[in-house]
Write a protein that holds these residues in place. Structure first.
Motif, PDB file in Angstrom:
ATOM      1  N   ALA A  84      29.905  74.748  68.921  1.00 61.86           N
ATOM      2  CA  ALA A  84      30.439  75.641  67.888  1.00 61.86           C
ATOM      3  C   ALA A  84      29.960  77.078  68.025  1.00 61.86           C
ATOM      4  CB  ALA A  84      30.070  75.109  66.500  1.00 61.86           C
ATOM      5  N   ALA A  85      28.887  77.302  68.801  1.00 60.48           N
ATOM      6  CA  ALA A  85      28.351  78.656  68.935  1.00 60.48           C
ATOM      7  C   ALA A  85      28.429  79.172  70.365  1.00 60.48           C
ATOM      8  CB  ALA A  85      26.903  78.696  68.439  1.00 60.48           C
ATOM      9  N   LEU A  86      27.818  78.439  71.299  1.00 58.78           N
ATOM     10  CA  LEU A  86      27.704  78.961  72.665  1.00 58.78           C
ATOM     11  C   LEU A  86      29.053  79.043  73.380  1.00 58.78           C
ATOM     12  CD1 LEU A  86      25.908  79.963  74.947  1.00 58.78           C
ATOM     13  CD2 LEU A  86      25.600  77.585  75.663  1.00 58.78           C
ATOM     14  N   VAL A  87      29.812  77.959  73.371  1.00 60.39           N
ATOM     15  CA  VAL A  87      31.095  77.950  74.094  1.00 60.39           C
ATOM     16  C   VAL A  87      32.052  79.022  73.546  1.00 60.39           C
ATOM     17  CG1 VAL A  87      33.150  76.593  74.634  1.00 60.39           C
ATOM     18  CG2 VAL A  87      30.879  75.552  74.838  1.00 60.39           C
ATOM     19  N   SER A 229      36.671  87.169  55.589  1.00 64.58           N
ATOM     20  CA  SER A 229      37.964  87.254  56.280  1.00 64.58           C
ATOM     21  C   SER A 229      37.940  86.749  57.715  1.00 64.58           C
ATOM     22  CB  SER A 229      38.468  88.702  56.281  1.00 64.58           C
ATOM     23  OG  SER A 229      39.036  89.032  55.044  1.00 64.58           O
ATOM     24  N   ASN A 230      36.812  86.892  58.402  1.00 66.57           N
ATOM     25  CA  ASN A 230      36.769  86.510  59.804  1.00 66.57           C
ATOM     26  C   ASN A 230      36.293  85.080  60.026  1.00 66.57           C
ATOM     27  OD1 ASN A 230      37.573  89.103  60.385  1.00 66.57           O
ATOM     28  ND2 ASN A 230      35.581  89.814  61.082  1.00 66.57           N
ATOM     29  N   THR A 231      35.238  84.691  59.329  1.00 72.37           N
ATOM     30  CA  THR A 231      34.588  83.415  59.641  1.00 72.37           C
ATOM     31  C   THR A 231      35.097  82.254  58.801  1.00 72.37           C
ATOM     32  OG1 THR A 231      32.607  84.699  60.203  1.00 72.37           O
ATOM     33  CG2 THR A 231      32.347  82.322  59.990  1.00 72.37           C
ATOM     34  N   LEU A 232      35.119  82.408  57.481  1.00 72.36           N
ATOM     35  CA  LEU A 232      35.525  81.290  56.612  1.00 72.36           C
ATOM     36  C   LEU A 232      36.949  80.793  56.887  1.00 72.36           C
ATOM     37  CD1 LEU A 232      33.870  82.123  53.167  1.00 72.36           C
ATOM     38  CD2 LEU A 232      33.313  80.255  54.739  1.00 72.36           C
ATOM     39  N   PRO A 233      37.936  81.670  57.095  1.00 68.97           N
ATOM     40  CA  PRO A 233      39.283  81.155  57.386  1.00 68.97           C
ATOM     41  C   PRO A 233      39.345  80.276  58.632  1.00 68.97           C
ATOM     42  CG  PRO A 233      39.410  83.454  56.746  1.00 68.97           C
ATOM     43  CD  PRO A 233      37.948  83.138  56.924  1.00 68.97           C
ATOM     44  N   VAL A 234      38.484  80.561  59.614  1.00 72.60           N
ATOM     45  CA  VAL A 234      38.475  79.767  60.842  1.00 72.60           C
ATOM     46  C   VAL A 234      37.686  78.472  60.661  1.00 72.60           C
ATOM     47  CG1 VAL A 234      37.781  79.762  63.279  1.00 72.60           C
ATOM     48  CG2 VAL A 234      38.759  81.823  62.272  1.00 72.60           C
ATOM     49  N   MET A 235      36.612  78.517  59.868  1.00 74.44           N
ATOM     50  CA  MET A 235      35.760  77.345  59.673  1.00 74.44           C
ATOM     51  C   MET A 235      36.357  76.322  58.716  1.00 74.44           C
ATOM     52  SD  MET A 235      32.017  79.191  59.365  1.00 74.44           S
ATOM     53  CE  MET A 235      31.227  77.680  58.844  1.00 74.44           C
ATOM     54  N   THR A 236      37.182  76.775  57.784  1.00 73.28           N
ATOM     55  CA  THR A 236      37.636  75.902  56.698  1.00 73.28           C
ATOM     56  C   THR A 236      38.486  74.734  57.186  1.00 73.28           C
ATOM     57  OG1 THR A 236      37.572  77.761  55.155  1.00 73.28           O
ATOM     58  CG2 THR A 236      38.861  75.847  54.490  1.00 73.28           C
ATOM     59  N   GLY A 237      39.401  74.986  58.108  1.00 79.29           N
ATOM     60  CA  GLY A 237      40.273  73.920  58.601  1.00 79.29           C
ATOM     61  C   GLY A 237      39.505  72.731  59.164  1.00 79.29           C
ATOM     62  N   PRO A 238      38.592  72.955  60.117  1.00 76.50           N
ATOM     63  CA  PRO A 238      37.804  71.837  60.645  1.00 76.50           C
ATOM     64  C   PRO A 238      36.962  71.128  59.586  1.00 76.50           C
ATOM     65  CG  PRO A 238      37.671  73.709  62.131  1.00 76.50           C
ATOM     66  CD  PRO A 238      38.386  74.187  60.901  1.00 76.50           C
ATOM     67  N   MET A 239      36.459  71.891  58.595  1.00 74.58           N
ATOM     68  CA  MET A 239      35.662  71.249  57.543  1.00 74.58           C
ATOM     69  C   MET A 239      36.528  70.356  56.664  1.00 74.58           C
ATOM     70  SD  MET A 239      32.696  73.952  56.393  1.00 74.58           S
ATOM     71  CE  MET A 239      33.756  75.345  56.003  1.00 74.58           C
ATOM     72  N   ILE A 240      37.753  70.782  56.399  1.00 73.92           N
ATOM     73  CA  ILE A 240      38.673  69.961  55.613  1.00 73.92           C
ATOM     74  C   ILE A 240      39.038  68.689  56.368  1.00 73.92           C
ATOM     75  CG2 ILE A 240      41.025  69.833  54.681  1.00 73.92           C
ATOM     76  CD1 ILE A 240      40.813  72.824  54.051  1.00 73.92           C
ATOM     77  N   MET A 241      39.264  68.825  57.667  1.00 73.34           N
ATOM     78  CA  MET A 241      39.742  67.710  58.476  1.00 73.34           C
ATOM     79  C   MET A 241      38.630  66.805  58.995  1.00 73.34           C
ATOM     80  SD  MET A 241      42.970  68.069  58.386  1.00 73.34           S
ATOM     81  CE  MET A 241      43.491  66.922  59.657  1.00 73.34           C
ATOM     82  N   TRP A 251      38.946  75.035  69.050  1.00 74.73           N
ATOM     83  CA  TRP A 251      39.577  75.868  68.027  1.00 74.73           C
ATOM     84  C   TRP A 251      38.848  77.194  67.863  1.00 74.73           C
ATOM     85  CZ3 TRP A 251      43.190  77.871  65.371  1.00 74.73           C
ATOM     86  CH2 TRP A 251      42.977  78.453  64.133  1.00 74.73           C
ATOM     87  N   PHE A 252      37.520  77.173  67.770  1.00 71.76           N
ATOM     88  CA  PHE A 252      36.753  78.405  67.632  1.00 71.76           C
ATOM     89  C   PHE A 252      36.994  79.323  68.827  1.00 71.76           C
ATOM     90  CE2 PHE A 252      33.070  77.033  64.595  1.00 71.76           C
ATOM     91  CZ  PHE A 252      34.003  76.779  63.610  1.00 71.76           C
ATOM     92  N   SER A 253      36.999  78.755  70.027  1.00 65.28           N
ATOM     93  CA  SER A 253      37.220  79.556  71.232  1.00 65.28           C
ATOM     94  C   SER A 253      38.617  80.159  71.228  1.00 65.28           C
ATOM     95  CB  SER A 253      37.031  78.687  72.477  1.00 65.28           C
ATOM     96  OG  SER A 253      35.734  78.136  72.529  1.00 65.28           O
ATOM     97  N   LEU A 254      39.609  79.346  70.870  1.00 70.70           N
ATOM     98  CA  LEU A 254      40.997  79.817  70.823  1.00 70.70           C
ATOM     99  C   LEU A 254      41.156  80.913  69.780  1.00 70.70           C
ATOM    100  CD1 LEU A 254      43.938  79.452  71.770  1.00 70.70           C
ATOM    101  CD2 LEU A 254      44.201  77.729  69.971  1.00 70.70           C
ATOM    102  N   ALA A 255      40.532  80.733  68.607  1.00 71.41           N
ATOM    103  CA  ALA A 255      40.644  81.724  67.533  1.00 71.41           C
ATOM    104  C   ALA A 255      40.033  83.055  67.952  1.00 71.41           C
ATOM    105  CB  ALA A 255      39.960  81.198  66.270  1.00 71.41           C
ATOM    106  N   LEU A 256      38.881  83.012  68.623  1.00 70.88           N
ATOM    107  CA  LEU A 256      38.224  84.251  69.039  1.00 70.88           C
ATOM    108  C   LEU A 256      39.004  84.970  70.136  1.00 70.88           C
ATOM    109  CD1 LEU A 256      34.485  83.144  68.993  1.00 70.88           C
ATOM    110  CD2 LEU A 256      35.492  85.004  67.663  1.00 70.88           C
TER     111      LEU A 256
END
Length: 334
Positions: A84-87, A229-241, A251-256
């Motif tokens: 979730a961080a390094l890659v 605006s930057n972090t929570l919108p990206v993190m929320t989907g995986p946390m819900i699922m 997903w994090f890599s693709l979003a960045l």
């Protein structure tokens, strides 16, 4: 003879009818786009997923994951930190490293010839660039990475984030669709919120110091904006699922990388068009979202749709820059 107030009532009725008609048009177009996308998505799932799962690739990834999992001795925190961080960080800086060479040196020309705002960042202001890099690194190390701690415990509570069995490729595509929708909704409304005059001056103005953005500027923002605006919108989907760490990492890599493309300032061949968000940096009050659906529904892309930038807002499938094939109209002499 007309009754008193009849003209006013007629105008009010006409206005309401016009608004209702626009809303209906927006809903109809959205339904068309959604249904078409659903059909294409179904076809993609049925074809690509079959290839991924049945022509050794599915077994390859499963085997690779098990080897990595066993090598890490099932240390969930280390696995989560790496995934979730390094890659994602390597994906972000690897992609932006290539763009920074072009921004600083003006070479190679096979990148710089696709510049959107001609004459801007040619070359980039070095002092301004270092400020953006330091801020981006600070946001990653002191905001994004610490936010992974509560996320880790939320993901552990789901019980399948560190499963030894990878999700199927079909399920990953479903998750990816949900992540994208969640991000679009949260980013659009939080982005519009920080454009409110009360908040803009103290929070969002920092990001808009760049009217002609470059890739690294995608996370050049005030700490509050970076969280909301930057972090929570990206993190929320995986946390819900309750997603698997491999899905989260992808997903994090693709979003960045995607947000870097939308800020990069170059409309490169075969990549998603950055014209939409580049126009937002140019005009400030247009194009707040990622996909553009909510902008269409709320009418925050009307000016954009009347420009040459809108005509260029498509995937470039050739090698002739769209700034050449669809140039801006010549400026009127003063």
């Amino acid at each position: 003879p007309k009754m008193p107030g009849q003209d006013t009532a007629a105008r009010a009725y006409s206005c309401c009818f016009s608004q209702g008609e626009r809303l209906w048009d927006a809903l109809r177009i959205s339904a068309y786009v959604f249904s078409t996308g659903l059909l294409m998505f179904t076809a993609l799932v049925n074809s690509v997923s079959w290839l991924m799962q049945n022509i050794t690739l599915g077994n390859f990834w499963q085997t690779a994951w098990l080897e990595f999992y066993n090598y890490m001795e099932g240390d969930e925190w280390t696995i989560f930190l790496l995934g979730a961080a390094l890659v994602p960080a390597l994906a972000f800086w690897g992609f932006n490293g290539i763009l920074l060479v072009a921004d600083i040196t003006g070479k190679p020309t096979f990148i710089t010839r696709y510049r959107i705002q001609l004459g801007k960042n040619d070359p980039v202001d070095t002092k301004k660039l270092w400020k953006a890099i330091y801020t981006a690194l600070g946001n990653q190390f002191f905001i994004s990475f610490p936010m992974l701690v509560p996320m880790f415990y939320i993901m552990k509570s789901w019980g399948n984030t560190f499963s030894e069995e990878l999700p199927t490729f079909q399920w990953f595509l479903v998750e990816l669709s949900i992540f994208t929708v969640v991000e679009e909704i949260l980013f659009y409304y939080t982005h519009r919120l920080v454009h409110h005059p009360v908040l803009y001056k103290y929070i969002h103005k920092k990001h808009h110091e760049w009217t002609a953005p470059i890739g690294v500027v995608s996370i050049y923002a005030h700490p509050i904006e970076h969280i909301v605006s930057n972090t929570l919108p990206v993190m929320t989907g995986p946390m819900i699922m309750g997603s698997h760490i491999v899905s989260i990492s992808a997903w994090f890599s693709l979003a960045l990388v995607t947000t870097s493309i939308s800020h990069c300032g170059y409309h490169l061949p075969f990549l998603p068009s950055p014209e939409f968000h580049d126009f937002h940096h140019l005009k400030f009050n247009q194009c707040y979202g990622v996909l553009g659906v909510l902008d269409f529904l709320h009418g925050t892309d009307r000016v954009f749709r009347q420009t040459k930038a809108f005509e260029r807002h498509k995937v470039l499938l050739g090698f002739t820059p769209l700034s050449e094939s669809i140039p801006e109209p010549p400026k009127k002499a003063e």
